[in-house]
Design an enzyme around this catalytic site. Structure first.
Site, PDB file in Angstrom:
ATOM      1  N   ASP B  12       0.865  -1.199  -0.003  1.00  0.00           N
ATOM      2  CA  ASP B  12      -0.097   0.017   0.060  1.00  0.00           C
ATOM      3  C   ASP B  12       1.047   1.428   0.085  1.00  0.00           C
ATOM      4  O   ASP B  12       1.722   1.357   0.677  1.00  0.00           O
ATOM      5  CB  ASP B  12      -0.952  -0.159   1.138  1.00  0.00           C
ATOM      6  CG  ASP B  12      -1.992   0.702   1.136  1.00  0.00           C
ATOM      7  OD1 ASP B  12      -2.180   1.480   0.137  1.00  0.00           O
ATOM      8  OD2 ASP B  12      -2.773   0.860   2.203  1.00  0.00           O
ATOM      9  N   ASP B 106      -3.316   2.640  -5.838  1.00  0.00           N
ATOM     10  CA  ASP B 106      -2.043   2.655  -4.721  1.00  0.00           C
ATOM     11  C   ASP B 106      -2.039   1.576  -3.835  1.00  0.00           C
ATOM     12  O   ASP B 106      -1.276   1.441  -2.924  1.00  0.00           O
ATOM     13  CB  ASP B 106      -2.203   3.944  -3.959  1.00  0.00           C
ATOM     14  CG  ASP B 106      -3.463   4.134  -3.132  1.00  0.00           C
ATOM     15  OD1 ASP B 106      -4.399   3.179  -3.504  1.00  0.00           O
ATOM     16  OD2 ASP B 106      -3.873   5.000  -2.223  1.00  0.00           O
ATOM     17  N   GLU B 107      -2.837   0.443  -4.284  1.00  0.00           N
ATOM     18  CA  GLU B 107      -2.539  -0.861  -3.399  1.00  0.00           C
ATOM     19  C   GLU B 107      -2.873  -2.073  -4.204  1.00  0.00           C
ATOM     20  O   GLU B 107      -3.511  -2.080  -5.215  1.00  0.00           O
ATOM     21  CB  GLU B 107      -3.351  -0.924  -2.096  1.00  0.00           C
ATOM     22  CG  GLU B 107      -4.830  -0.751  -2.473  1.00  0.00           C
ATOM     23  CD  GLU B 107      -5.750  -0.742  -1.275  1.00  0.00           C
ATOM     24  OE1 GLU B 107      -5.283  -1.717  -0.303  1.00  0.00           O
ATOM     25  OE2 GLU B 107      -6.746  -0.023  -1.170  1.00  0.00           O
TER      26      GLU B 107
END
Lengths: 373, 440
Positions: B12, B106-107
């Site tokens: 993350d 973003d993860e």
């Protein structure tokens, strides 16, 4: 106004006028059909400003006059009346409609706003075409016209050109083009781009049993078609129409004559697979033995079918949008059709092949093959 | 090769949008930064750790964020940029294993079962990934390593910021027990409140509760899920996503708009952004879909299939405009506009193409079919944008704009339209607009 008219005549006339021009209302007056009774005739007119439909029926006129009535309402009402004579008569703000024991009183629409179509000018040229030939021409050529709101206007029209005793119709959506001519009884010259939609309505008027001939009038800004009791006047599409004659190939490398119906059926079968993914072409391979029709669709599967064909030249492979090919086969219409091909990348021609001892029409259906990488 | 006991990684990015902004603009480094629209209905899409220290968090109205943190630097979002950086992050992950399941920009989850022979045990892989992203992309991230997806995700959260946590399988159940129930995946504020109302405050409390009782409390599915997760049970596999199915961008107006000119400008901007993203991904699209949300929240969508697949800004704009015009909105008030391109395929594999017999009349020199200049224009604009940041080259219509309600940077929130397999992770505000189909 007071008149009596057979129900069936009235129903057919109102239905046609309403369908042609009674739909898209911007002004209240445009939702109406105008009834004009005079001289033993009841004339009905409807317009959407682009297309005007006019139809006359014989009627027993007791008192001449006019009335504008809601088109859809009148069409629905007359369609449901029992068979017999219908009487229409003024009744103040309303019009009384009676048939058998059924009585209606229908409110008038103020007729002042009902537009009068511009009269034909002195430059108008006029000639006549056999109704069945005209009907056939409209279905053959109109198929290639573009449809839909976002198409360029000129592509939604059919280009009509009168010259040398023939009337030539052409339409294209830029991917394919159809053109053919019919005998035009008077040697006059002129051209007009007519909305394909209007021509389709002329075709329906012919189908309704209008008469043996269609009178075609090409004028500045409008065109008029008269068939039997029905007159359709339409505004023209602004041109210029693409210069398509330069596209028509003057020679071919490979010609193929094939039975139309088996090919059309094979195409429909293959389309089941092709339509599973957008943009899937149908591939035709022509060789001495005949033709093979194939669809390859990585998502759905494949299809292929061999058909006998008389092939001169070749071998050659070419790919088409299945729908455009289907349209071409239907437009040609004859038992056998001919492909005229140059190579797999340049435009192909489909033509009807006359049965022995008959003349085929001069339809040229030109379609651009798909490029398969 | 033996299966590693804890093969699942959750990576993350830390305060992703804000970190990208701080990296790209050194002036922002070390300062409290909030990414989001500064005006009207603007909310915080991401807050840097400096801003978080002052109590700013994502989804908070910007007005409130400013009050909490007077030094706050508000930066308009640059979703194109975040997509670019996200692509780079995902590329690093794919160097380790093809089993990468992105949850958003973003993860992502990774299953490194097959990678341990090459790269060492999972915690080593996690550390190596963090180091590469740190050195190659100059961005911080956190990694959780565990036997299951939910544990890995929990651990990346606990490791934040800029950390790595690994729990051996044997210790998972014991270590889960003292955590507050809110740490369980799927337990939102309402659920937590309800569970606490019945005295279930820790994961251990949930684990010890009868399954049927839990299901009565919070519902059949959620009850079962929480019960499993509390006992470390989570059989869900990492499902690598197939290529994007569609690319889209949406924008909510600060105030409902009925001005056709304003709608047109926003539409231009969205269509251009989507086209640019297609080109960057090396894709062409066959279908353009317009979405209009009216003031009363009804959605209208209209799609148009193009004769030739395209990634040209000109084509996407033209299709979107035609769709909007055909709606005949008659000054209906619009809350949101969206443009989506689907029917994607690799641009190099353009597939079968239907050429025209003749040029589209009336299109004249503007017709992209006969005029290669539109493609050249796109390439030039892309090159400039890559160098100076989007939108460096744009329409005059978008630049000659002094209406504060229609600041092109105001609120272009690219909605997450992840596919069903993307998992129920807590959605970051304004995340991926690349729809992926996670084969469920």
């Amino acid at each position: 106004m007071k008149l009596t008219v057979p129900r069936q005549d009235l129903a057919d006339a109102v239905a046609w006028a309403t369908r042609v021009a009674g739909g898209r209302a911007q002004l209240p007056a445009l939702t109406g059909v105008l009834l004009e009774a005079a001289d033993g005739r009841l004339v009905m007119r409807a317009t959407d400003l682009e297309v005007t439909a006019e139809v006359g029926v014989d009627a027993r006129i007791e008192a001449p006059g006019t009335a504008l009535l809601a088109a859809r309402l009148l069409a629905q009402l007359v369609a449901r009346l029992p068979d017999g004579d219908v009487t229409l008569a003024d009744d103040g703000e309303r019009v009384r409609i009676e048939c058998g024991r059924a009585k209606f009183r229908v409110r008038r629409i103020p007729a002042e706003d009902f537009p009068t179509p511009p009269a034909l000018t002195a430059e108008a040229i006029e000639g006549s075409v056999k109704a069945h030939a005209f009907s056939r021409l409209v279905t053959q050529v109109g198929r290639a016209a573009a449809a839909g709101e976002d198409a360029r206007a000129v592509l939604t029209g059919v280009n009509l050109e009168a010259a040398d005793g023939r009337l030539t119709a052409a339409a294209t959506d830029t991917y394919r083009l159809a053109a053919r001519s019919v005998a035009f009884e008077r040697a006059v010259e002129g051209a007009a781009i007519v909305p394909a939609r209007a021509l389709a309505e002329v075709d329906k008027a012919i189908a309704a049993g209008g008469g043996a001939d269609v009178t075609v009038v090409l004028d500045a800004g409008q065109a008029q078609f008269r068939v039997g009791e029905r007159t359709l006047t339409t505004r023209l599409v602004e041109g210029p129409f693409p210069n398509y004659r330069s596209l028509l190939p003057d020679a071919s490398e490979v010609t193929v004559v094939v039975e139309r119906a088996p090919l059309a059926e094979a195409l429909q079968r293959a389309q089941v697979v092709a339509s599973a993914a957008a943009n899937t072409p149908v591939q035709l391979s022509f060789s001495e033995g005949g033709l093979e029709l194939a669809v390859q669709n990585t998502e759905a599967g494949d299809a292929s079918e061999q058909l006998p064909a008389e092939v001169e030249g070749g071998p050659l492979e070419i790919a088409f949008n299945p729908r455009y090919l289907q349209d071409g086969l239907e437009a040609a219409g004859t038992e056998r059709i001919r492909f005229e091909l140059r190579d797999g990348l340049r435009a192909a021609v489909i033509r009807p092949v006359a049965p022995d001892g008959e003349d085929a029409d001069d339809l040229t259906y030109l379609l651009m093959p798909m490029r398969v990488s | 090769m033996s299966r590693p006991p804890e093969p699942i990684l959750h990576l993350d990015m830390d305060a992703f949008y804000a970190a990208v902004e701080q990296r790209d603009d050194p002036v922002l480094a070390g300062r409290p930064v909030a990414v989001g629209a500064a005006s009207g209905r603007g909310v915080v899409a991401a807050a840097s750790y400096e801003a978080r220290a002052a109590g700013v968090h994502s989804a908070m109205p910007m007005v409130r964020a400013r009050r909490l943190c007077p030094d706050l630097v508000v930066v308009p979002p640059r979703f194109d940029r975040y997509h670019e950086v996200s692509d780079a992050v995902m590329a690093v992950l794919h160097d380790v294993t093809p089993l990468v399941e992105p949850l958003s920009l973003d993860e992502a989850f990774l299953d490194v079962t097959g990678a341990v022979g090459l790269f060492g045990p999972p915690p080593t892989i996690g550390a190596a990934l963090r180091a590469r992203i740190r050195t190659e992309l100059a961005l911080p991230c956190s990694v959780g390593v565990g036997p299951t997806k939910s544990v890995a995700k929990l651990l990346s959260g606990l490791a934040k910021p800029d950390g790595l946590l690994h729990w051996p399988t044997a210790e998972v159940v014991a270590r889960l027990r003292p955590l507050p129930v809110g740490h369980l995946w799927g337990a939102g504020p309402r659920t937590v409140e309800r569970l606490e109302g019945y005295g279930l405050t820790t994961v251990g409390d949930v684990a010890d509760t009868d399954r049927r009782t839990l299901q009565r409390l919070v519902g059949e599915a959620l009850g079962a899920q929480l019960h499993d997760l509390a006992r470390g049970v989570d059989p869900r596999p990492v499902v690598p996503t197939r290529p994007a199915r569609s690319v889209s961008a949406e924008a909510t107006f600060d105030a409902d708009v009925d001005d056709p000119a304003v709608l047109d400008r926003r539409l231009l901007e969205l269509a251009a952004r989507v086209a640019r993203r297609l080109r960057r991904a090396g894709l062409v699209a066959r279908t353009v879909t317009l979405k209009v949300r009216l003031a009363d929240h009804t959605d209208v969508t209209r799609a148009r299939t193009l004769p030739v697949p395209t990634a040209r800004t000109h084509d996407v704009v033209a299709a979107a405009r035609a769709l909007l015009a055909a709606l005949r909105l008659e000054r209906a008030r619009v809350r949101l506009l969206g443009v989506r391109c689907s029917g994607l395929r690799d641009a190099t594999d353009a597939g079968p193409v239907q050429p025209r017999l003749l040029a589209d009349p009336g299109a004249g020199e503007d017709d992209p079919a006969v005029d290669g200049r539109w493609g050249a224009l796109d390439r030039a604009a892309d090159a400039i944008a890559d160098r100076y940041g989007a939108p460096a080259v744009s329409w005059a219509a978008l630049l000659a704009d002094d209406d504060p309600d229609d600041d092109p940077d105001a609120a272009p929130d690219d909605r997450p339209d992840d596919g069903p397999g993307a998992g129920p992770g807590p959605a970051a505000t304004g995340t991926s607009a690349v729809r992926r189909s996670g084969g469920t």
